[in-house]
Write a protein that holds these residues in place. Sequence first.
Motif, PDB file in Angstrom:
ATOM      1  N   THR A 118       0.822  -1.207   0.000  1.00 38.06           N
ATOM      2  CA  THR A 118       0.000   0.000   0.000  1.00 38.06           C
ATOM      3  C   THR A 118       0.859   1.260   0.000  1.00 38.06           C
ATOM      4  O   THR A 118       2.026   1.245   0.398  1.00 38.06           O
ATOM      5  N   TYR A 119       0.235   2.334  -0.418  1.00 41.21           N
ATOM      6  CA  TYR A 119       0.910   3.636  -0.444  1.00 41.21           C
ATOM      7  C   TYR A 119       1.262   4.082   0.975  1.00 41.21           C
ATOM      8  O   TYR A 119       2.342   4.614   1.225  1.00 41.21           O
ATOM      9  N   SER A 120       0.336   3.844   1.915  1.00 36.58           N
ATOM     10  CA  SER A 120       0.552   4.306   3.291  1.00 36.58           C
ATOM     11  C   SER A 120       1.716   3.591   3.957  1.00 36.58           C
ATOM     12  O   SER A 120       2.398   4.163   4.820  1.00 36.58           O
ATOM     13  N   HIS A 123       4.999   5.463   3.663  1.00 38.35           N
ATOM     14  CA  HIS A 123       5.142   6.561   4.615  1.00 38.35           C
ATOM     15  C   HIS A 123       5.451   6.036   6.013  1.00 38.35           C
ATOM     16  O   HIS A 123       6.258   6.618   6.747  1.00 38.35           O
ATOM     17  N   TRP A 208       4.915   1.187  -6.320  1.00 38.22           N
ATOM     18  CA  TRP A 208       4.475   2.579  -6.231  1.00 38.22           C
ATOM     19  C   TRP A 208       5.676   3.495  -6.475  1.00 38.22           C
ATOM     20  O   TRP A 208       6.793   3.199  -6.069  1.00 38.22           O
ATOM     21  N   ILE A 210       6.364   6.238  -5.006  1.00 40.93           N
ATOM     22  CA  ILE A 210       6.908   6.716  -3.738  1.00 40.93           C
ATOM     23  C   ILE A 210       7.908   5.725  -3.164  1.00 40.93           C
ATOM     24  O   ILE A 210       8.854   6.107  -2.473  1.00 40.93           O
ATOM     25  N   TYR A 211       7.733   4.428  -3.467  1.00 42.91           N
ATOM     26  CA  TYR A 211       8.669   3.419  -2.970  1.00 42.91           C
ATOM     27  C   TYR A 211      10.064   3.683  -3.522  1.00 42.91           C
ATOM     28  O   TYR A 211      11.054   3.664  -2.789  1.00 42.91           O
TER      29      TYR A 211
END
Length: 233
Positions: A118-120, A123, A208, A210-211
């Motif tokens: 997941t995206y979260s 973070h 993703w 962001i990863y």
Amino acid sequence: MDASFVMTNTAQTAYSQSILGHSIYTKWRGSTVETLQVLSQSSKDPMLSDLYHHLMIIFHIPLKSLCTVAGWTATEDAILATKKELYKWMVDNPQAARKTLLHGAILFKSLRSRPLITYSEAHELLVATLTIWTYTSLHPSRSEDTLTGPKIYLDRHMTDDQERSWILSPNGDSPLYISGVGCILNDSAAVRVLLEAKNCFTRKSHPWGIYHQIMTVFEVMASSGTAISLDQF
């Protein structure tokens, strides 16, 4: 727009601080934390537990401060100032610092134990990693042969009494361990936690964007000690 409705940055900051210091906000925050703690303990969903530990970290250290001390999108002056602030906080509030580190260690273990999808989670791993990295970087380093106390594994289950004992009156000679990293009090621990976090993203993780961005941040920090070169990343 009427000028009376336009706040300066100073006024906005003062207004925000007045809200955060209000007793109603304090009670609401306390109730929220207690609710999340109960839910995370009673649920078998690791993501709910992760959310609890994530929030407990940023209640103490804002993500912006963690990124700044790491040098990500920050100037050298800002890095130095934030390091001083966080070091002072660790010295003045050692119990809060140890409690925050404990949340970071537990969150780190949870995320590295499974594929990230997941995206979260990206973070959350960023927050957990930078929390451990910051504590390790600012804490005086000790070689393991000088740490003669009983080993403490921060990411393993502790009884309430054991956890309370370490937070309130830790044995300064006890080595602190986190799975996949080892002792976090020696010189190379800061690099090891970054490399282990980077590896977490390569273990069957969802691709993703962001990863890859955070992986690059960890790589640069591990090689140079700061992410300041990625200001425009």
